[in-house]
Design an enzyme around this catalytic site. Structure first.
Site, PDB file in Angstrom:
ATOM      1  N   SER A   1       0.800  -1.210   0.000  1.00 34.00           N
ATOM      2  CA  SER A   1       0.000   0.000   0.000  1.00 34.00           C
ATOM      3  C   SER A   1       0.840   1.271   0.000  1.00 34.00           C
ATOM      4  O   SER A   1       1.461   1.595  -0.994  1.00 34.00           O
ATOM      5  CB  SER A   1      -0.951  -0.043   1.201  1.00 34.00           C
ATOM      6  OG  SER A   1      -2.050   0.791   1.014  1.00 34.00           O
TER       7      SER A   1
ATOM      8  N   ASP B   1       9.915   5.362 -10.390  1.00 32.64           N
ATOM      9  CA  ASP B   1       9.509   6.054 -11.612  1.00 32.64           C
ATOM     10  C   ASP B   1      10.351   7.303 -11.855  1.00 32.64           C
ATOM     11  O   ASP B   1      10.664   7.630 -13.005  1.00 32.64           O
ATOM     12  CB  ASP B   1       8.025   6.433 -11.527  1.00 32.64           C
ATOM     13  CG  ASP B   1       7.109   5.226 -11.636  1.00 32.64           C
ATOM     14  OD1 ASP B   1       7.588   4.164 -12.071  1.00 32.64           O
ATOM     15  OD2 ASP B   1       5.928   5.341 -11.268  1.00 32.64           O
TER      16      ASP B   1
ATOM     17  N   LYS C   1      -1.043  -4.270  -3.182  1.00 35.51           N
ATOM     18  CA  LYS C   1      -2.293  -3.625  -2.749  1.00 35.51           C
ATOM     19  C   LYS C   1      -2.347  -2.223  -3.344  1.00 35.51           C
ATOM     20  O   LYS C   1      -1.569  -1.356  -2.973  1.00 35.51           O
ATOM     21  CB  LYS C   1      -2.366  -3.551  -1.226  1.00 35.51           C
ATOM     22  CG  LYS C   1      -3.627  -2.878  -0.707  1.00 35.51           C
ATOM     23  CD  LYS C   1      -3.620  -2.811   0.818  1.00 35.51           C
ATOM     24  CE  LYS C   1      -4.898  -2.166   1.341  1.00 35.51           C
ATOM     25  NZ  LYS C   1      -5.030  -0.758   0.969  1.00 35.51           N
TER      26      LYS C   1
END
Length: 746
Positions: free
Chosen positions: A477, A488, A502
């Protein structure tokens, strides 16, 4: 997580140990839930809470589904899985008896008639007590261990026992295995009978203490978790514990409690709390009675449920509670001591961010690598909303630790997010901001399909030097949001195992706010409901797939049983348009070199090879679902396992002088005991040894950063490619995010 100022959006957390400290009513000598009276029945408030929950779930859930016969059948299955997932209490005849209810749970909720699910829970209680009494009778006869028979202890996919005879045979084998485990550990028949009879009678007492709140919570979670794996119903008590877990503080005495036999025992004294400052409360002490105020009556709590004892000890700040204690070093007939404590706000530092420094040496070069261990993305939403400048926050704590690490001269930082199950979305967003200048961090799509981009608007970084993020299957999460954004952007290396997967957002709904009632005491509980899905800034989701590390470590084998992909009703993976962002660095410039250096190092590392061998043994043991009930066969197997463990200990000793986290006087193989049957002293000692054991994964991650720093120092052109923003930010001249104005998530 917070998307709107009015409600807290939270990710799933688990409070593993009850913390003794919130509203404690005036004491009465007959209080407590020492034994339930069957049959249990639902209260009007519970029926209202069930219907109110259904209204939210069928209208506002991210993947809303009608509460109809189809959903009822799913709830039915989930309910029995929660009550008797191993299929050791109910028979096929019981299941046939309840079959008509399979499509009636939707009507039960809408019509506010919970007699059906409660009748199932009542039978479960009766069956559990009956089975324990049957096992106690078997102890009187003993067992024949010369027979060649086996016991299959993994019954998740087994059929329900055909009849009473099949159920009795299952419990005969189950009890025989309990006896054999103790026998293999060297216990005499008399000791075994005493230990197991005490275990089974204790289980009966705990089952008898189950009440309507337990029945309702179980049923409602069967419904909630049928909608998706991360939607839960939290009764008033569970909701309070969830709040404590998020803000890492409570009002009480500052002690961690656990149940042991009929007593509530002090497992840990929180430094700086009232219990610690009194000097009169110690680890191992047993609480026998509790009184409210300076003059209130003392209530005997021997044999009480742990949560009931915790309720009486928690209370408002600056109020008084008295504890009658049987000291740890006193026998059962020892002298009791009376301790008077004034409740205060207590911080739970065990789950707070921590730092340490690892010095990595390779040849003639030694470098300091800073480690920040973050167990959860915590935040005190209430204190923050009220403008408390010192509100508890994972980001604020990490920013402070980064400043201390820079002052200590570290050259790289590892964020250790292993087993960090998530927490506040706002904290994941702001924590990422400590390592980037400005930009988007995460995208959130709601049930209407609207996408909101959240990010860091504050200029500057708390750390702009080499960074690694260590993750594993338990990183979920909010941990995945942070790790994905770092990956990224090219901001740091992601190292370890693929994460949990999740990718959903939960909203905590206080049902009391929407119920018709004038009671100030929480009655309806809270609903932790999935209302959105988050996406990486590159447009992909972490749902199901998780985050794949740049440098992979061996998997521990839990992925078959643990992770989003193991849930039948998990949401599918999807993707959306990327957010407008640009990479701040290109780690591809040196990632192949770092992988090659990593591979070469672990190939000749005794510690790494030992970890792999222990992991292989662990996977082998996990794959075993059946054990022999023949004494000779089990003795031979135990001898083989003892030789394997002895070899592991010897290798640990040769590598770092330890026994691999196992105290020298602790058993290396199964001792046949349950956790609360071992001495607390030995249990705490073993935990301490385990925490101080060598951590090959963390050491190797630090060494990978060591390599990265070396490559950067040797090549200025490379440094400009792999450090953020061309390396223009200095690690010694960063802003202090703890001093930034608190911003509301967008």
């Amino acid at each position: 997580m917070t998307l709107r100022p009015s409600l807290a959006l939270l990710l799933a957390l688990v409070l593993p140990v009850a913390h003794a400290q919130a509203q404690a009513p005036a004491a009465h000598e007959d209080e407590g839930r020492k034994s339930s009276t069957l049959p249990l029945e639902a209260t009007p408030n519970q029926a209202d809470a069930a219907q109110l929950s259904a209204r939210f779930l069928t209208r506002f859930h991210y993947d809303a589904k009608p509460l109809d016969d189809v959903m009822s059948a799913k709830i039915y299955k989930a309910y029995f899985d929660m009550l008797d997932g191993e299929k050791v209490f109910f028979t096929q005849a019981d299941m046939a008896r309840f079959e008509p209810l399979k499509t009636k749970f939707d009507d039960a909720i809408w019509n506010k008639d919970l007699s059906g699910p409660f009748s199932i829970f009542n039978l479960y209680v009766q069956r559990a007590i009956d089975r324990m009494n049957y096992a106690r009778e078997l102890l009187k006869k003993g067992f024949d261990f010369s027979k060649d028979e086996s016991y299959d202890f993994d019954r998740k996919n087994a059929a329900w026992p055909a009849d009473q005879a099949a159920l009795d045979d299952l419990w005969r084998k189950r009890t025989k295995n309990d006896w054999l485990r103790l026998k293999l550990a060297g216990k005499s028949d008399e000791e075994i009978r005493k230990t197991l009879d005490k275990r089974y009678s204790g289980y009966i007492e705990r089952v008898r203490q189950l009440d309507g709140e337990d029945a309702f919570q179980t049923f409602m979670n069967a419904y909630a978790e049928t909608t998706d794996p991360h939607t839960d119903y939290l009764g008033p008590r569970a909701a309070q514990n969830f709040d404590i877990a998020m803000k890492l503080s409570l009002e009480g005495i500052g002690a961690v409690l656990q149940a042991r036999d009929e007593y509530t025992q002090i497992r840990e004294v929180v430094p700086g709390g009232p219990a610690d400052k009194s000097g009169k409360v110690h680890v191992g002490d047993r609480i026998v009675a509790i009184g409210q105020g300076t003059q209130g009556p003392m209530t005997d709590v021997i044999g009480w449920r742990l949560d009931d004892v915790v309720d009486k000890i928690r209370g408002k700040k600056d109020t008084t509670v008295r504890l009658e204690i049987l000291p740890a070093d006193a026998g059962l007939d020892g002298k009791h001591e009376l301790v008077t404590l004034v409740r205060k706000k207590v911080s739970i530092e065990e789950q707070a961010a921590k730092k340490k420094i690892i010095e990595v040496k390779d040849g003639d070069v030694t470098r300091k690598i800073g480690i920040i261990d973050l167990p959860t993305f915590y935040s005190d939403f209430g204190a923050r909303r009220e403008g408390d400048k010192n509100f508890k926050s994972a980001t604020r704590d990490v920013a402070k630790l980064l400043g201390e690490l820079k002052a200590a001269g570290v050259q790289g930082v590892v964020m250790d997010l292993r087993n960090n199950g998530g927490g506040s979305l706002a904290e994941a967003n702001e924590l990422t901001g400590l390592f980037i200048d400005q930009g988007p961090v995460v995208q959130v799509r709601d049930a209407r399909g609207q996408v909101e981009v959240q990010g860091d608007d504050e200029p500057g970084m708390a750390w702009s030097g080499p960074l690694a993020v260590l993750v594993n299957r338990g990183s979920a999460s909010a941990s995945e949001i942070f790790s994905a954004a770092i990956q990224d952007y090219g901001r740091g290396l992601i190292v370890g195992e693929p994460t949990f997967g999740k990718g959903t957002v939960q909203n905590l709904v206080d049902l009391d706010r929407f119920a018709q009632g004038d009671s100030e005491k929480p009655q309806y509980g809270e609903l932790k409901m999935t209302i959105a899905e988050f996406f990486r800034i590159n447009g992909g989701s972490t749902q199901l797939k998780g985050v794949t590390p740049d440098i992979l470590f061996p998997k521990n084998g839990d992925e078959k049983d643990f992770g989003e992909s193991t849930y039948d009703n998990a949401l599918p993976w999807t993707q959306i348009q990327p957010a407008p962002y640009g990479k701040v660095a290109d780690l591809a410039a040196y990632l192949p070199q770092l992988k090659a250096m990593h591979d070469a190092r672990i190939a000749k590392s005794p510690a790494w090879q030992l970890m792999l061998d222990e992991l292989a043994q662990y996977k082998k043991m996990r794959a075993q679902t059946t054990v022999s009930l023949n004494l000779a066969a089990r003795q031979a197997e135990r001898k083989r396992q003892d030789a394997i463990q002895a070899a592991f200990r010897a290798r640990h000793k040769a590598i770092d002088g330890t026994d691999g986290g196992l105290a020298a006087d602790e058993p290396t193989l199964d001792d046949g005991l349950n956790a609360n049957e071992r001495s607390l002293k030995a249990e705490l000692k073993q935990e301490k040894e385990a925490k101080s054991a060598r951590d090959p994964e963390l050491q190797e991650t630090a060494h990978i950063l060591f390599d990265a720093i070396g490559l950067i120092k040797a090549n200025p052109k490379l440094a400009a490619e792999v450090l953020p923003y061309g390396g223009k930010f200095s690690t010694t001249a960063a802003v202090t995010p703890a001093e930034k104005p608190a911003t509301q998530p967008r």
